[in-house]
Structures are given as C-alpha cells and as structure tokens.
Design an enzyme around this catalytic site. Structure first.
Site, PDB file in Angstrom:
ATOM      1  N   CYS A 202     -33.945  34.108   3.947  1.00  0.00           N
ATOM      2  CA  CYS A 202     -33.710  32.827   3.277  1.00  0.00           C
ATOM      3  C   CYS A 202     -33.493  31.734   4.328  1.00  0.00           C
ATOM      4  O   CYS A 202     -33.166  32.031   5.482  1.00  0.00           O
ATOM      5  CB  CYS A 202     -32.464  32.963   2.413  1.00  0.00           C
TER       6      CYS A 202
ATOM      7  N   ILE B  55     -53.749  56.272 -21.640  1.00  0.00           N
ATOM      8  CA  ILE B  55     -53.172  55.377 -22.641  1.00  0.00           C
ATOM      9  C   ILE B  55     -54.050  54.156 -22.946  1.00  0.00           C
ATOM     10  O   ILE B  55     -54.112  53.709 -24.090  1.00  0.00           O
ATOM     11  CB  ILE B  55     -51.733  54.958 -22.232  1.00  0.00           C
TER      12      ILE B  55
ATOM     13  N   CYS C  95     -31.010  30.048   4.552  1.00  0.00           N
ATOM     14  CA  CYS C  95     -29.598  30.143   4.966  1.00  0.00           C
ATOM     15  C   CYS C  95     -29.381  31.321   5.932  1.00  0.00           C
ATOM     16  O   CYS C  95     -28.281  31.511   6.441  1.00  0.00           O
ATOM     17  CB  CYS C  95     -28.691  30.296   3.748  1.00  0.00           C
TER      18      CYS C  95
ATOM     19  N   HIS D 217     -36.056  47.740 -15.401  1.00  0.00           N
ATOM     20  CA  HIS D 217     -35.870  47.856 -13.951  1.00  0.00           C
ATOM     21  C   HIS D 217     -36.176  46.557 -13.207  1.00  0.00           C
ATOM     22  O   HIS D 217     -36.412  46.566 -12.006  1.00  0.00           O
ATOM     23  CB  HIS D 217     -36.734  49.010 -13.412  1.00  0.00           C
TER      24      HIS D 217
ATOM     25  N   THR E   1     -45.057  57.594 -19.129  1.00  0.00           N
ATOM     26  CA  THR E   1     -43.813  57.821 -18.399  1.00  0.00           C
ATOM     27  C   THR E   1     -43.474  59.299 -18.379  1.00  0.00           C
ATOM     28  O   THR E   1     -43.638  59.995 -19.379  1.00  0.00           O
ATOM     29  CB  THR E   1     -42.619  57.017 -18.991  1.00  0.00           C
TER      30      THR E   1
ATOM     31  N   ARG F 231     -45.913  59.407  -8.450  1.00  0.00           N
ATOM     32  CA  ARG F 231     -46.506  60.661  -7.994  1.00  0.00           C
ATOM     33  C   ARG F 231     -47.685  60.414  -7.052  1.00  0.00           C
ATOM     34  O   ARG F 231     -47.818  61.054  -6.023  1.00  0.00           O
ATOM     35  CB  ARG F 231     -46.985  61.454  -9.192  1.00  0.00           C
TER      36      ARG F 231
ATOM     37  N   CYS G 157     -26.939  33.422  -0.724  1.00  0.00           N
ATOM     38  CA  CYS G 157     -26.721  32.152  -1.439  1.00  0.00           C
ATOM     39  C   CYS G 157     -27.370  32.118  -2.821  1.00  0.00           C
ATOM     40  O   CYS G 157     -27.152  31.186  -3.583  1.00  0.00           O
ATOM     41  CB  CYS G 157     -27.201  30.976  -0.600  1.00  0.00           C
TER      42      CYS G 157
HETATM   43  P1  CNA Z   1     -43.691  58.322 -13.142  1.00  0.00           P
HETATM   44  O1  CNA Z   1     -42.551  59.241 -12.995  1.00  0.00           O
HETATM   45  O2  CNA Z   1     -44.522  58.031 -11.960  1.00  0.00           O
HETATM   46  O3  CNA Z   1     -44.596  58.949 -14.329  1.00  0.00           O
HETATM   47  C1  CNA Z   1     -45.781  58.370 -14.757  1.00  0.00           C
HETATM   48  C2  CNA Z   1     -46.379  59.251 -15.859  1.00  0.00           C
HETATM   49  O4  CNA Z   1     -47.516  58.579 -16.397  1.00  0.00           O
HETATM   50  C3  CNA Z   1     -46.849  60.627 -15.383  1.00  0.00           C
HETATM   51  O5  CNA Z   1     -46.270  61.624 -16.221  1.00  0.00           O
HETATM   52  C4  CNA Z   1     -48.374  60.584 -15.551  1.00  0.00           C
HETATM   53  O6  CNA Z   1     -48.906  61.801 -16.035  1.00  0.00           O
HETATM   54  C5  CNA Z   1     -48.563  59.511 -16.584  1.00  0.00           C
HETATM   55  N1  CNA Z   1     -49.811  58.747 -16.475  1.00  0.00           N
HETATM   56  C6  CNA Z   1     -50.415  58.287 -15.350  1.00  0.00           C
HETATM   57  N2  CNA Z   1     -51.512  57.573 -15.673  1.00  0.00           N
HETATM   58  C7  CNA Z   1     -51.601  57.583 -17.035  1.00  0.00           C
HETATM   59  C8  CNA Z   1     -52.517  57.038 -17.975  1.00  0.00           C
HETATM   60  N3  CNA Z   1     -53.577  56.314 -17.595  1.00  0.00           N
HETATM   61  N4  CNA Z   1     -52.291  57.251 -19.291  1.00  0.00           N
HETATM   62  C9  CNA Z   1     -51.239  57.996 -19.722  1.00  0.00           C
HETATM   63  N5  CNA Z   1     -50.354  58.544 -18.866  1.00  0.00           N
HETATM   64  C10 CNA Z   1     -50.517  58.330 -17.549  1.00  0.00           C
HETATM   65  O7  CNA Z   1     -43.276  56.904 -13.731  1.00  0.00           O
HETATM   66  P2  CNA Z   1     -42.074  56.501 -14.709  1.00  0.00           P
HETATM   67  O8  CNA Z   1     -42.324  55.116 -15.127  1.00  0.00           O
HETATM   68  O9  CNA Z   1     -41.825  57.527 -15.720  1.00  0.00           O
HETATM   69  O10 CNA Z   1     -40.865  56.569 -13.674  1.00  0.00           O
HETATM   70  C11 CNA Z   1     -40.011  55.617 -13.612  1.00  0.00           C
HETATM   71  C12 CNA Z   1     -40.061  54.775 -12.309  1.00  0.00           C
HETATM   72  C13 CNA Z   1     -41.398  54.549 -11.652  1.00  0.00           C
HETATM   73  C14 CNA Z   1     -39.622  53.425 -12.747  1.00  0.00           C
HETATM   74  O11 CNA Z   1     -38.430  53.133 -12.081  1.00  0.00           O
HETATM   75  C15 CNA Z   1     -40.694  52.427 -12.334  1.00  0.00           C
HETATM   76  O12 CNA Z   1     -40.134  51.206 -11.944  1.00  0.00           O
HETATM   77  C16 CNA Z   1     -41.391  53.087 -11.189  1.00  0.00           C
HETATM   78  N6  CNA Z   1     -42.768  52.596 -10.894  1.00  0.00           N
HETATM   79  C17 CNA Z   1     -43.266  51.483 -11.499  1.00  0.00           C
HETATM   80  C18 CNA Z   1     -44.556  51.030 -11.213  1.00  0.00           C
HETATM   81  C19 CNA Z   1     -45.092  49.788 -11.884  1.00  0.00           C
HETATM   82  O13 CNA Z   1     -44.338  48.851 -12.128  1.00  0.00           O
HETATM   83  N7  CNA Z   1     -46.391  49.730 -12.219  1.00  0.00           N
HETATM   84  C20 CNA Z   1     -45.349  51.729 -10.306  1.00  0.00           C
HETATM   85  C21 CNA Z   1     -44.801  52.881  -9.673  1.00  0.00           C
HETATM   86  C22 CNA Z   1     -43.514  53.287  -9.987  1.00  0.00           C
END
Ligand code: CNA
Length: 240
Positions: free
Chosen positions: A152, A233, A154, A123, A192, A36, A134
């Site tokens: 790469c 969190i 190659c 993921h 999430t 977001r 390769c």
């Molecule tokens: P999302 O859809 O971006 O949702 C994140 C959620 O976390 C939202 O509802 C926020 O309100 C909530 N949030 C944000 N900060 C906090 C906090 N400090 N404490 C509690 N809640 C919080 O992300 P999802 O993971 O649900 O969506 C899935 C995608 C995003 C996956 O495929 C990930 O690979 C992908 N992603 C990953 C990363 C990473 O690896 N750090 C970064 C950005 C996106």
C-alpha cells in the site's frame, strides 16, 4: 437426455424457489483449475499443497511464497476466464424468477460476470483487496501487476478479501446462506467435493425432498441426495 437430467428439468419447471450451492468445479469449464488440478501442477514447482499455501500463516509469515502461488495459480487463470454455460444458465434462472440465490465457495467473480445478482461468496473474492494496515482498497489488477508482495502507499501489505485457511467465515453471509437453504424447495449442489468446512456443512440445513448433486466425481454426501448426476455441470445445466 438421460433420466436424471429429465427429472431435474421437470423439478426446475415446477419450482420458483431454487437455491444453488457450488464450488470450484463450476468454474473448471471456464479454464480455472480446481484445487485437485492445481495439486497436480504444484508438484512441479511448489513444495506445499495449495491448502497450506493459501493460509493465514503463509500470507503473514511467508508472504513472498504466498503471492508467488496466489498470483500465478489463482489470479492469472481468473483474469483470462469468462463465465461458462453453468454460470450463464444460473443467471437466467434467477432472471426467470426461479432461482433465489447462488451460494458459492468460489472467489473468481464469474457468477456476477454472468449476470447473477444474489451471490453469496462464502470465501470472499479475489476482485477485492485492501491494505492490512490502513484498509485502503485495491483492485485485482493492482495486486496482479505488483512486483512480489503488493504494498500500500502507507507501506502496509495489501491482502485479498478472501477467507484463507485458518480464517473465519463472515457470519452475516453464512446466516443468509443458511436462511436461503432452509427455505429452499430445490437445493442444487454442484462442482464441489464437499470436504471444506464449515461451507460443506450447509447441506444439513436443507429440509426439502429435492436435493440434487451434480459433480464429476463421487462425493461422501451422494447418499443424502435425491438425485445424483456425475457429469459436467455446464453441460447438465444448459440442458435444463
Ligand atoms: P474442490 O475440492 O477442488 O472440488 C471440486 C469438485 O468439482 C471435484 O469433486 C470435481 O470432481 C468437481 N468438478 C470439476 N469439474 C467439474 C465439472 N465441470 N462439472 C462438475 N463437477 C466438476 O473444490 P471445492 O470448491 O469443493 O473446495 C473448496 C475450495 C476450493 C474453496 O475454498 C474454493 O475457494 C477453492 N477454489 C476456488 C476456485 C475458484 O474460485 N474458481 C478455484 C480453485 C479452488
């Protein structure tokens, strides 16, 4: 400490079969934007939402645009990031014998950096990369420091070991995750939005009575939880 966090603390004290399932919100306190937030930024420079760019179609047909976005918005923040209080507390709970596994949608490697051992990366991870022709392996630095599309020796295109949109999940990892969740006493879901499937569907395999949801904003699955905490969190987990 509010009532919800007190309850969570009591539940955790009584259990040695906790499973954690998380997403991008777990890493925002480490300075890595979730989608977001990225969405907010992309509008200035990118023509498409992140979900469109981080797709198989973009990687293969618009590789330059894919890598432009991927390196700047996804890899660069991770290279600067350190585990936060959430990652650290989860690693401690595993060491204490209370937490069985971390199941994550994140691709940033921060759970391992905090010391967690049993991490299921639904993921994949940006830390691992390979040649799409390769199979030769490359580090995240090789990809990040390359000019344009990483190639790469190659001549093939290097790609991240990440599950892109339109690609399938690793069934072995998914089955392991289902197994942990089915047998968990407490399932803590955090950071999430629970909208990306099939990962978000994992919640349905939980059979216990202690489903905890810790997320800043409301999710469509709040009503299924036994305990809902709308706070950061890292702050919540460092109190329990
Ligand atoms: P999302 O859809 O971006 O949702 C994140 C959620 O976390 C939202 O509802 C926020 O309100 C909530 N949030 C944000 N900060 C906090 C906090 N400090 N404490 C509690 N809640 C919080 O992300 P999802 O993971 O649900 O969506 C899935 C995608 C995003 C996956 O495929 C990930 O690979 C992908 N992603 C990953 C990363 C990473 O690896 N750090 C970064 C950005 C996106």
């Amino acid at each position: 400490m509010n009532e919800e966090i007190k309850t969570l603390k009591e539940w955790i004290a009584e259990s040695n079969n906790i499973v954690f399932f998380g997403g991008a919100g777990v890493s925002t306190e480490s300075g890595i934007p979730d989608f977001r937030s990225v969405d907010g930024l992309y509008a200035q420079k990118y023509k498409y939402p992140p979900e469109t760019i981080v797709s198989h179609t973009f990687l293969t047909q618009r590789s330059e645009e894919f890598y432009d976005f991927y390196k700047e918005k996804m890899v660069a923040p991770v290279l600067k990031a350190k585990p936060n209080k959430a990652h650290i507390r989860l690693a401690e709970l595993e060491k204490e014998g209370k937490l069985k596994a971390v199941i994550t949608q994140n691709i940033d490697g921060l759970h391992q950096a905090a010391g967690s051992k049993e991490v299921l990366e639904l993921h994949g991870t940006i830390m691992k990369n390979y040649c799409s022709v390769c199979g030769k392996k490359y580090s995240v630095d090789d990809v990040y420091n390359s000019k344009g599309v990483p190639k790469c020796s190659c001549g093939g295109m290097i790609r991240p070991d990440v599950v892109l949109y339109e690609e399938g999940l690793d069934m072995e990892v998914m089955e392991k995750a289902v197994n942990y969740i089915q047998n968990a006493d407490i399932l803590i879901i955090g950071g999430t939005s629970l909208v990306v499937y099939p990962a978000a569907g994992l919640i349905q395999y939980y059979r216990g009575k202690k489903l905890v949801l810790i997320n800043l904003s409301e999710t469509a699955q709040d009503r299924y939880a036994d305990l809902v905490i709308h706070e950061k969190i890292g702050e919540v987990l460092s109190e329990v």
